[in-house]
Design a protein around this motif. Sequence first.
Motif, PDB file in Angstrom:
ATOM      1  N   ALA A  28      57.360  -5.830  99.059  1.00 15.59           N
ATOM      2  CA  ALA A  28      58.760  -5.626  98.485  1.00 15.59           C
ATOM      3  C   ALA A  28      58.389  -6.287  96.780  1.00 15.59           C
ATOM      4  O   ALA A  28      58.610  -7.600  96.824  1.00 15.59           O
ATOM      5  N   GLY A  29      58.245  -5.299  95.893  1.00 21.90           N
ATOM      6  CA  GLY A  29      58.256  -6.075  94.550  1.00 21.90           C
ATOM      7  C   GLY A  29      59.404  -6.047  93.716  1.00 21.90           C
ATOM      8  O   GLY A  29      60.586  -5.883  94.289  1.00 21.90           O
ATOM      9  N   GLU A  30      59.036  -6.290  92.579  1.00 24.65           N
ATOM     10  CA  GLU A  30      60.403  -6.560  91.484  1.00 24.65           C
ATOM     11  C   GLU A  30      60.627  -4.919  91.301  1.00 24.65           C
ATOM     12  O   GLU A  30      61.938  -4.982  90.846  1.00 24.65           O
ATOM     13  N   ASP A  31      60.180  -3.732  91.394  1.00 24.44           N
ATOM     14  CA  ASP A  31      60.641  -2.751  91.116  1.00 24.44           C
ATOM     15  C   ASP A  31      60.108  -1.602  91.958  1.00 24.44           C
ATOM     16  O   ASP A  31      59.144  -1.773  92.782  1.00 24.44           O
ATOM     17  N   ARG A  32      60.732  -0.532  91.885  1.00 28.56           N
ATOM     18  CA  ARG A  32      60.614   0.727  92.734  1.00 28.56           C
ATOM     19  C   ARG A  32      58.999   1.042  92.870  1.00 28.56           C
ATOM     20  O   ARG A  32      58.324   1.400  93.898  1.00 28.56           O
ATOM     21  N   ARG A  33      58.699   1.182  91.518  1.00 28.69           N
ATOM     22  CA  ARG A  33      57.300   1.823  91.135  1.00 28.69           C
ATOM     23  C   ARG A  33      56.093   0.937  91.759  1.00 28.69           C
ATOM     24  O   ARG A  33      55.291   1.318  92.413  1.00 28.69           O
ATOM     25  N   THR A  34      56.028  -0.257  91.694  1.00 30.97           N
ATOM     26  CA  THR A  34      55.198  -1.204  92.134  1.00 30.97           C
ATOM     27  C   THR A  34      55.153  -1.125  93.520  1.00 30.97           C
ATOM     28  O   THR A  34      54.219  -1.236  94.343  1.00 30.97           O
ATOM     29  N   THR A  35      56.481  -1.315  94.053  1.00 28.21           N
ATOM     30  CA  THR A  35      56.591  -1.173  95.660  1.00 28.21           C
ATOM     31  C   THR A  35      55.821  -0.190  96.202  1.00 28.21           C
ATOM     32  O   THR A  35      55.255  -0.053  97.212  1.00 28.21           O
ATOM     33  N   GLU A  36      56.387   1.213  95.711  1.00 30.55           N
ATOM     34  CA  GLU A  36      55.586   2.316  96.217  1.00 30.55           C
ATOM     35  C   GLU A  36      54.286   2.539  96.161  1.00 30.55           C
ATOM     36  O   GLU A  36      53.746   3.077  96.863  1.00 30.55           O
ATOM     37  N   HIS A  37      53.905   1.968  94.987  1.00 27.53           N
ATOM     38  CA  HIS A  37      52.155   2.015  94.958  1.00 27.53           C
ATOM     39  C   HIS A  37      51.610   1.155  95.790  1.00 27.53           C
ATOM     40  O   HIS A  37      50.689   1.705  96.500  1.00 27.53           O
ATOM     41  N   LEU A  38      52.149  -0.135  96.082  1.00 30.52           N
ATOM     42  CA  LEU A  38      51.528  -0.959  97.177  1.00 30.52           C
ATOM     43  C   LEU A  38      51.637  -0.313  98.491  1.00 30.52           C
ATOM     44  O   LEU A  38      51.032  -0.323  99.210  1.00 30.52           O
ATOM     45  N   LEU A  39      52.604   0.485  98.734  1.00 26.73           N
ATOM     46  CA  LEU A  39      52.791   1.092  99.997  1.00 26.73           C
ATOM     47  C   LEU A  39      52.189   2.302 100.367  1.00 26.73           C
ATOM     48  O   LEU A  39      51.310   2.445 101.102  1.00 26.73           O
ATOM     49  N   ASP A  40      51.763   2.855  99.196  1.00 27.78           N
ATOM     50  CA  ASP A  40      50.994   4.162  99.174  1.00 27.78           C
ATOM     51  C   ASP A  40      49.472   3.686  99.447  1.00 27.78           C
ATOM     52  O   ASP A  40      48.693   4.344 100.218  1.00 27.78           O
ATOM     53  N   LEU A  41      49.176   2.499  98.633  1.00 27.14           N
ATOM     54  CA  LEU A  41      47.770   1.982  98.931  1.00 27.14           C
ATOM     55  C   LEU A  41      47.422   1.670 100.547  1.00 27.14           C
ATOM     56  O   LEU A  41      46.562   1.679 100.902  1.00 27.14           O
ATOM     57  N   TYR A  42      48.548   0.793 100.998  1.00 25.84           N
ATOM     58  CA  TYR A  42      48.518   0.250 102.240  1.00 25.84           C
ATOM     59  C   TYR A  42      48.445   1.439 103.449  1.00 25.84           C
ATOM     60  O   TYR A  42      47.302   1.324 104.235  1.00 25.84           O
ATOM     61  N   PHE A  43      49.122   2.689 103.252  1.00 25.55           N
ATOM     62  CA  PHE A  43      49.000   3.647 103.961  1.00 25.55           C
ATOM     63  C   PHE A  43      47.741   4.713 103.906  1.00 25.55           C
ATOM     64  O   PHE A  43      46.994   5.107 104.665  1.00 25.55           O
ATOM     65  N   ALA A  44      47.085   4.533 102.591  1.00 22.84           N
ATOM     66  CA  ALA A  44      46.004   4.971 102.502  1.00 22.84           C
ATOM     67  C   ALA A  44      44.802   4.443 103.242  1.00 22.84           C
ATOM     68  O   ALA A  44      44.246   5.279 103.772  1.00 22.84           O
ATOM     69  N   ALA A  45      44.945   3.002 103.249  1.00 24.63           N
ATOM     70  CA  ALA A  45      43.857   2.312 103.887  1.00 24.63           C
ATOM     71  C   ALA A  45      44.002   2.623 105.483  1.00 24.63           C
ATOM     72  O   ALA A  45      43.192   2.649 106.190  1.00 24.63           O
ATOM     73  N   LEU A  46      45.508   2.711 105.830  1.00 19.86           N
ATOM     74  CA  LEU A  46      45.484   2.685 107.341  1.00 19.86           C
ATOM     75  C   LEU A  46      45.022   3.940 107.777  1.00 19.86           C
ATOM     76  O   LEU A  46      44.450   4.024 108.899  1.00 19.86           O
ATOM     77  N   ARG A  47      45.306   5.057 106.960  1.00 17.25           N
ATOM     78  CA  ARG A  47      44.712   6.482 107.129  1.00 17.25           C
ATOM     79  C   ARG A  47      43.114   6.440 107.425  1.00 17.25           C
ATOM     80  O   ARG A  47      42.727   7.290 108.271  1.00 17.25           O
ATOM     81  N   THR A  48      42.567   5.516 106.712  1.00 24.13           N
ATOM     82  CA  THR A  48      41.191   5.735 106.934  1.00 24.13           C
ATOM     83  C   THR A  48      40.612   4.753 108.227  1.00 24.13           C
ATOM     84  O   THR A  48      39.500   5.194 108.775  1.00 24.13           O
ATOM     85  N   GLU A  49      41.512   4.074 108.811  1.00 22.20           N
ATOM     86  CA  GLU A  49      40.967   3.427 110.198  1.00 22.20           C
ATOM     87  C   GLU A  49      41.710   3.847 111.555  1.00 22.20           C
ATOM     88  O   GLU A  49      41.202   3.621 112.475  1.00 22.20           O
ATOM     89  N   LEU A  50      42.769   4.666 111.162  1.00 25.36           N
ATOM     90  CA  LEU A  50      43.603   5.071 112.599  1.00 25.36           C
ATOM     91  C   LEU A  50      43.646   6.447 112.652  1.00 25.36           C
ATOM     92  O   LEU A  50      43.867   7.246 111.602  1.00 25.36           O
ATOM     93  N   THR A  51      43.444   7.077 113.716  1.00 15.44           N
ATOM     94  CA  THR A  51      43.676   8.524 113.857  1.00 15.44           C
ATOM     95  C   THR A  51      45.010   8.945 113.942  1.00 15.44           C
ATOM     96  O   THR A  51      45.424  10.235 113.568  1.00 15.44           O
ATOM     97  N   ASP A  52      46.010   8.040 114.287  1.00 17.53           N
ATOM     98  CA  ASP A  52      47.476   8.714 114.317  1.00 17.53           C
ATOM     99  C   ASP A  52      48.229   7.742 113.080  1.00 17.53           C
ATOM    100  O   ASP A  52      49.387   7.651 113.239  1.00 17.53           O
TER     101      ASP A  52
END
Length: 101
Positions: A28-52
């Motif tokens: 949860a960052g100072e602005d929508r753009r930063t927060t969404e970018h961090l979430l995108d990075l998190y879920f991209a990493a998660l997709r490389t590790e989990l099948t679901d």
Amino acid sequence: RKAASVAAVDFQYVGGGCGMKDVAYFCAGEDRRTTEHLLDLYFAALRTELTDADAIEAEWRDLFPWAVADFQRFIAGWSPGWHENPYSDELTRSVLATLGT
């Protein structure tokens, strides 16, 4: 040489529950753009590790505003003014609006 084993435990809360709360605390960052970018990075990493991961992402993205609102509630009681920012406030207002408050 024997490989080392490493483990970590967060003793602040031990129990079942959705991991989005910890993700929200971190992302949860100072602005929508930063927060969404961090979430995108998190879920991209998660997709490389989990099948679901797609199912988890769909559920957790919907829970993100709720986790941010919970963080705002916690911070307001613990250290008012410490983590105030417009985007987190916006998410919290959207959650409260769904509750009719």
